[in-house]
Scaffold this active site. Structure first.
Site, PDB file in Angstrom:
ATOM      1  NE  ARG D 269      -1.784   2.028   3.755  1.00  0.00           N
ATOM      2  CZ  ARG D 269      -1.428   1.512   5.021  1.00  0.00           C
ATOM      3  NH1 ARG D 269      -2.141   0.689   5.566  1.00  0.00           N
ATOM      4  NH2 ARG D 269      -0.840   2.236   5.329  1.00  0.00           N
ATOM      5  CG  HIS D 273      -5.915   2.719   7.002  1.00  0.00           C
ATOM      6  ND1 HIS D 273      -6.293   1.435   6.287  1.00  0.00           N
ATOM      7  CD2 HIS D 273      -7.053   3.190   7.350  1.00  0.00           C
ATOM      8  CE1 HIS D 273      -7.391   1.116   6.758  1.00  0.00           C
ATOM      9  NE2 HIS D 273      -7.858   2.052   7.527  1.00  0.00           N
ATOM     10  CE1 TYR D 282       1.290   2.734   8.381  1.00  0.00           C
ATOM     11  CE2 TYR D 282       0.266   4.057   9.989  1.00  0.00           C
ATOM     12  CZ  TYR D 282       0.282   3.551   8.631  1.00  0.00           C
ATOM     13  OH  TYR D 282      -0.555   3.655   7.474  1.00  0.00           O
TER      14      TYR D 282
HETATM   15  C1  LIG Z   1     -14.153  -6.125  12.266  1.00  0.00           C
HETATM   16  C2  LIG Z   1     -13.417  -5.139  11.958  1.00  0.00           C
HETATM   17  N1  LIG Z   1     -12.469  -4.667  12.873  1.00  0.00           N
HETATM   18  C3  LIG Z   1     -11.658  -3.323  12.916  1.00  0.00           C
HETATM   19  C4  LIG Z   1     -11.934  -2.725  11.482  1.00  0.00           C
HETATM   20  C5  LIG Z   1     -11.206  -1.365  11.502  1.00  0.00           C
HETATM   21  N2  LIG Z   1     -10.371  -1.434  10.321  1.00  0.00           N
HETATM   22  C6  LIG Z   1     -10.774  -1.128   9.122  1.00  0.00           C
HETATM   23  S1  LIG Z   1      -9.464  -1.124   7.824  1.00  0.00           S
HETATM   24  C7  LIG Z   1      -8.418  -1.952   9.031  1.00  0.00           C
HETATM   25  C8  LIG Z   1      -7.202  -2.690   8.671  1.00  0.00           C
HETATM   26  C9  LIG Z   1      -7.401  -3.782   7.546  1.00  0.00           C
HETATM   27  O1  LIG Z   1      -6.159  -4.099   7.290  1.00  0.00           O
HETATM   28  P1  LIG Z   1      -6.120  -5.366   6.055  1.00  0.00           P
HETATM   29  O2  LIG Z   1      -7.001  -6.462   6.205  1.00  0.00           O
HETATM   30  O3  LIG Z   1      -4.561  -5.665   5.848  1.00  0.00           O
HETATM   31  O4  LIG Z   1      -6.564  -4.431   4.900  1.00  0.00           O
HETATM   32  P2  LIG Z   1      -5.922  -3.119   4.122  1.00  0.00           P
HETATM   33  O5  LIG Z   1      -6.379  -2.096   4.879  1.00  0.00           O
HETATM   34  O6  LIG Z   1      -4.497  -3.322   4.043  1.00  0.00           O
HETATM   35  O7  LIG Z   1      -6.542  -3.218   2.932  1.00  0.00           O
HETATM   36  C10 LIG Z   1      -9.143  -2.199  10.261  1.00  0.00           C
HETATM   37  C11 LIG Z   1      -8.368  -2.627  11.554  1.00  0.00           C
HETATM   38  C12 LIG Z   1     -12.826  -3.237  10.541  1.00  0.00           C
HETATM   39  N3  LIG Z   1     -13.178  -2.567   9.660  1.00  0.00           N
HETATM   40  N4  LIG Z   1     -13.534  -4.340  11.043  1.00  0.00           N
END
Ligand SMILES: Cc1ncc(C[n+]2csc(CCOP(=O)(O)OP(=O)(O)O)c2C)c(N)n1
Ligand SMILES: Cc1ncc(C[n+]2csc(CCOP(=O)(O)OP(=O)(O)O)c2C)c(N)n1
Ligand SMILES: [Mg+2]
Ligand SMILES: [Mg+2]
Lengths: 405, 361, 361, 405
Positions: D269, D273, D282
């Site tokens: 990425r 975020h 980070y």
């Molecule tokens: C069940 C749940 N817990 C927490 C969140 C908050 N949250 C949104 S995105 C994220 C990180 C997601 O990481 P990843 O699965 O690696 O996807 P990326 O953002 O890297 O595409 C978090 C913790 C959420 N959306 N759903």
């Protein structure tokens, strides 16, 4: 927009995050369940004798508990008959400072650890949800919601490691329980934190009526370890010596900072799921007989006999010890437990809330009125009738035909 | 239970009737729904070969095949989550949660998806899912086997929450739940499973639709408002109350969502007094909502505050103590006695009870 | 928010104060708790290096190390479940759920274990866990980022449910939650995170304990009963109501469980009229319980039914429509206007509103 | 009690449930992510051109969406810059009857599939939760609760198979999402049911601020497949050709009844975020730069150029096409959407309940009163003030400093 202009980009080495970070080969379990009994392995006869006494007691414990359900003294009993080797190995393998996290079927592991059978049976007797002190015994309450105890074990092991204690947690779960999300989350946390925890899956072939083939398509449950980056071990769960050894190695590995292990003990549930279940609905008696031939007690006795450590005298002593335990269980379980209804309000919070104080007073008043009434009339109304439920409630337990836990 | 059965049997059809348990009527409802609509699929733990731990799906896998009555892996979020996907593809899943407390692992799928998918997609993805939840206590079940979880579902917009108290309603409401275009939490009172009533599977009597309460017993002195496992308790209480000179009306809500304000308000305006009765814990439970709605609508008709008789605000007790927790006839009558009858007007009444420093000891 | 700040700042300490946000006060509470008690451990998603998506844990991993402020894997049941295990070993975990709706995956661990472990073990395994849940809307959050989930927790015996509305309470209640011997769901109103008040981190003012409501504004005409994000709304409504000749009292509940019946009943008995205000959906929400309790305790003091002003019974709306959903000053004033003031006694009043066939179109 | 008397028990063959039922070796992913660009592989130039146009459009889409957040036209945007190859491959690889299950970051996959960008952005714009018709487009709503969409994909694929349709579901999730219980349960159900579903994990190295090493200790995320009994594939997620091929093979395998596959696409990425996040907290800019050298657009352009399929004219055409799309987005997103507040009550249930009818009437009355007031006074009160929230609410979106999704 286009990055054509960037020269030589592709020739840079791919970033380090790319490569698998460890070789999966050492994590993979053997193709066959590990076993010791009946092999040429050099086994400790003392240990074998202890395991033998344990499984004989264990079988007797299961029989006695099942009998108590028939007498209405237990609400329900999920027997571990056939699985005594794994249960007893789990109960005996732990060091004093270690914690056991049993599932609802693992009363026997707790008893093998030395807990009072009557205290362990509280949940199933119905006088309280859990009858022993988990901190004093280092046995967590029997967990009914499947796999939910696994994250607890990880958290406890993690806490112990943070504190610098050499405590290991051994967490037990069934084949069915491995399908729950909590199983996954627990193993992942344990591996990431390198927590001193050992997961023991007793694969007894069924989750109530559902056979393993409908539960997973995995090569084995032990293969699930790879996906968390921890080693998986496959062991003959009816071979008490092998199970004890595999668990012991995993526990020592955990104790020395080597992180978690997933152990699958292959075994079989000889009885129905609980006394309320009808196993003939979903499996053949041939299958059961097939496993009877691989009985954990027989396996141990054959070995001990070959070592010259089992004569009729020893057998008799072990049997007598088991009978003693059963007689004690019977006597104590046949006595009605002393119940205090207003204890219902005592442990909900550290301090009763004003609302619970009111409610406790209400119940106390009702009980007092009942007593007065009972004093007045010989066959007076009781709490059960007050509650508007059919009589029989005061025996503590009523189970409609097919109710299963 | 006989009072209720009599009532349900008195609704009047002509076909041959015989004693049938609620569990059997539910089984029949599933069978008839599957016969009528090939998109109806049953999913759950042990519902196939075994026929469910309460035998509600008995024989259905044999009759319709394992693809239509499926033993799933042991994972409730997976069950409900895949049911949502099946509904997205046009099927009509009926999910069995083995016990009340074992529905909790599916809570996120229920609240964040099943309840919201229609709204999220402006109606493009309706969720015609029925979630059958055996609930409540009184069966000697060990921990986690006797929860009354309806308050959670009531507080979740997008869900309908339905619970039968009679054999006829068990059949009729389950059929209605399955054809509904919305997710229905269908709460089956465990301790009524083996209650029998005369009933005809060939010509099941018609019952009012989801969203309608029913007056199970007419009365003039006060209204008992209840549902599910507490309906027989209230019927028995009404019977016993005659001895005290009270003529109690009993309203069986049947549907907690949507809520039938009309039937309830009509009754309470007429009687002027009401007690809400349920097994679920009182605090934050269904009774608060119900009492508040009644008060909002009937304030000037009320002779006394709407009272509640409920389970205590405690985790469900172990089997040997559950009789003390369950609202029973005596407790209902005690509450009725506190409805500020003319004769008591000089007494202090309920309004002085409670309070932060008050109560017991 | 200024009204509330004034109030919280008026409690009187002498130390040097400066403007501090609620998020900063929460951060300070965590820091002070960690300094005081080495068994306090923070766990959650992104709470370490990042300091939390709301920065409430900012700097704590750097100060106390990753073992005491830990970025967990992304799995809420795992977080809460392992916190339970840590509590079993004597630690005092403080868990952050990233957003209200993302606590749902941990529902089973919360309801079946955290809330029941003490009771299950007759007090042998207390669960001194604090679960911090940023909640509520009004921040333009997309779906799943604005839920008001307090009704679920209130309906779960064994949990305490606490929510601050002022900077001083944010600090004081969080400290109290962490030292509590029971699991506390600590609900942080997201839209008040950046609200400032003059406050001294060196000498934080003392606040009443968990279980106590506070009268934020004295008044004689009617009582507004509210908590968390709706406190500033009610303070503004009370201010606006002066123009209409109403002198409104505002009670900030602070603690939904245990509930402070004394403070609430004392106020309503005095004013004779009450409106409960919260953001959470009305049906099955906290307001029903609160209204029912008030009516049970204050019936003969009430001039009108207790009314409720709440979020609608719908899934939380998308950002562009949320202002229509949130209970605002006008809606509160409309409800106050329906409290059957003497001047209106000839009009039909609220008791004819509603009903099954009634309503809109 | 003892079963000493049973002769020969131990010599019976161990029961069949014992042996791992399949060889894990074929399930294991390669040790290196599979890649095609820059190798000698014989690639379809037409496909490469389509992928190239897609990733260029995709990059532009991400840029435009990020710009719209700055103008307050989007509530938030989680950019997939750097991940365009995997996103576009996922969008293009599906057959018409197939379904896509995107996570909240995968707007681009939906756009690549052909959906209207403005409709796809509804969730993030804030005018409704989901802006397109999932049945018509065969794209499920963007899923915000992580991993929760995976069981939906399994259920849908299962339903399609039961109906005899040859539909496959492609479900997308991030590395962080693999830690959720729903990931586990979905993969297990898919494997047991042999459902036609492909799981695509985009391992972009982070879950918000949490690096992969704190998320899992597995050799790779693709290794998790073994524990479910499905094959795992590891692919260079920045290599659009390789990702397209690996996904295509898995989809065809699923379509032909071969069951599910887990694909891990390793990528990065490049942006924070979301626009609200501060990635400098980070991770280092060196790490980011390292990955910039492995840009998915550059990889494709180098290949196309080597094949003689990319001249300045083509580049220009692709760029112009992307600019057109961006201009269209801008224009349409800058117009205020038409909102109907009482629509809030329309879709909660099939039929509005009596309670929702009342509430809708209440809101309608309030809106009417507002309009009257607005007609009376030039600068009258609006809905936002009514709601007691600070002004600014009517811009549709307010985000406090560090709020992140
Ligand atoms: C069940 C749940 N817990 C927490 C969140 C908050 N949250 C949104 S995105 C994220 C990180 C997601 O990481 P990843 O699965 O690696 O996807 P990326 O953002 O890297 O595409 C978090 C913790 C959420 N959306 N759903
Ligand atoms: C979360 C949850 N879901 C369902 C149940 C009901 N239930 C009790 S035991 C059981 C089967 C357990 O099978 P397995 O994990 O293999 O353990 P075993 O009974 O074979 O020891 C089920 C479904 C439960 N206790 N918890
Ligand atoms: Mg099993
Ligand atoms: Mg990621």
């Amino acid at each position: 927009m286009t990055v054509l202009e960037q020269p030589g980009a592709y020739h840079l080495a791919p970033p380090p995050a790319w490569r698998p970070r460890l070789d999966p080969a050492p994590l993979l379990p053997d193709g066959e369940p590990y076993h010791l009994l009946g092999t040429e392995a050099d086994l400790d006869p003392e240990l074998l004798s202890r395991l033998h006494a344990g499984v004989v007691r264990g079988r007797r414990f299961n029989e006695q508990a099942t009998a108590l359900t028939k007498q209405g003294r237990l609400a329900v009993y999920p027997s571990s008959t056939g699985q005594e080797a794994a249960e007893v190995a789990a109960g005996l393998v732990l060091a004093e400072q270690d914690w056991l996290f049993p599932s609802y079927r693992d009363t026997l592991a707790a008893v093998a650890r030395g807990l009072d059978p009557v205290e362990v049976l509280s949940l199933l007797r119905g006088d309280w949800h859990s009858g022993y002190d988990p901190r004093a015994t280092r046995v967590a309450p029997l967990s009914t919601p499947l796999a939910t105890q696994l994250p607890h074990a990880v958290g406890l092991a993690h806490a112990a490691r943070l504190r610098g204690d050499d405590t290991v947690a051994l967490a037990m779960v069934g084949d069915g329980g491995t399908s729950e999300g909590d199983f996954h989350e627990a193993l992942n946390f344990a591996a990431v934190w390198q927590s001193p925890v050992v997961f023991l899956v007793q694969n007894n072939g069924f989750a109530i009526s559902v056979p393993l083939a409908k539960q997973t398509a995995a090569p084995s449950l032990a293969h699930k370890a790879v996906g968390y980056g921890m080693p998986g071990r496959l062991v003959d769960g009816n071979d008490a010596a092998a199970t004890h050894q595999v668990l012991g190695e995993a526990i020592e590995r955990a104790r020395e900072g080597g992180g978690p292990t997933l152990v699958e003990a292959v075994t079989y549930r000889m009885e129905a799921h609980t006394n309320a279940d009808d196993a003939s609905r979903y499996r053949s008696s041939e299958e059961v007989e097939h496993w009877r031939a691989h009985d954990p007690i027989a396996l141990l006795e054959r070995e001990l006999r070959a070592l010259g450590r089992l004569d009729e005298h020893t057998v008799e002593a072990v049997r007598a010890d088991a009978e003693d335990m059963a007689a004690g269980m019977r006597d104590r379980m046949n006595a009605d437990p002393v119940l205090c209804p207003t204890e219902l309000f005592e442990h909900v919070y550290d301090q009763r809330t004003p609302q619970l104080r009111e409610q406790s007073a209400l119940l106390r008043a009702e009980l007092a009125a009942d007593e007065e009434l009972a004093a007045e009339t010989a066959a007076g109304g009781t709490g059960a009738e007050r509650a508007g439920v059919p009589s029989g409630a005061d025996e503590g337990v009523r189970r409609p035909g097919s109710e299963t836990r | 239970m006989s009072t209720v059965e009599t009532i349900s049997a008195a609704d009047g059809t002509t076909a041959a009737r015989k004693p049938v348990t609620m569990a059997q009527a539910l089984n029949q409802a599933l069978r008839d729904a599957m016969l009528e609509d090939p998109t109806v699929h049953l999913m759950g733990e042990d519902i196939g070969t075994l026929g469910g731990v309460f035998r509600v799906t008995d024989g259905l896998a044999a009759e319709f095949g394992e693809d239509r009555c499926t033993d799933t892996p042991l994972a409730e979020a997976g069950i409900l989550g895949s049911a949502i996907g099946m509904a997205m593809y046009g099927l009509r899943p009926v999910v069995e949660m083995q016990f009340d407390a074992f529905a909790y692992p599916s809570f996120e799928q229920l609240v964040s998806h099943a309840a919201r998918m229609r709204n999220r997609t402006r109606g493009a993805l309706p969720m015609p899912i029925t979630v059958r939840v055996p609930y409540g206590g009184g069966i000697g079940g060990v921990e986690h086997h006797s929860d009354s979880s309806e308050a959670y579902y009531m507080a979740t917009p997008g869900l309908q929450v339905v619970t039968p108290a009679t054999v006829a309603d068990a059949y009729g409401l389950l059929r209605a739940a399955i054809v509904a275009e919305d997710p229905v939490i269908f709460m089956e009172p465990k301790r009524l499973y083996w209650g029998k009533a005369d009933w005809s599977s060939a010509e099941p009597e018609r019952v009012p639709p989801i969203g309608r309460a029913v007056v199970r017993r007419r009365g003039a002195s006060a209204t008992l408002i209840t549902y599910g496992p507490s309906v027989p308790v209230c019927m028995a209480a009404a019977e016993a109350a005659r001895a005290e000179g009270w003529d109690l009306e009993v309203v069986d809500l049947r549907s907690l969502v949507p809520f039938d304000d009309v039937t309830v308000a009509e009754s309470v305006r007429r009687t002027g007094r009401a007690v809400v009765v349920h097994e679920s814990a009182g605090f934050g439970g269904p009774g608060g909502e119900i009492a508040a709605r009644i008060t909002e609508r009937c304030f000037h008709h009320l002779e006394a505050p709407v009272l509640r008789v409920t389970g205590f605000d405690i985790p469900y007790p172990p089997p040997m103590l559950e009789s003390h927790h369950l609202p029973g006839v005596e407790r209902v009558l005690d509450a009725v006695g506190r409805l500020q009858w003319e004769s008591d007007w000089t007494a202090s009444g309920v309004s002085s009870a409670g309070g932060f420093e008050g109560g017991g000891e």
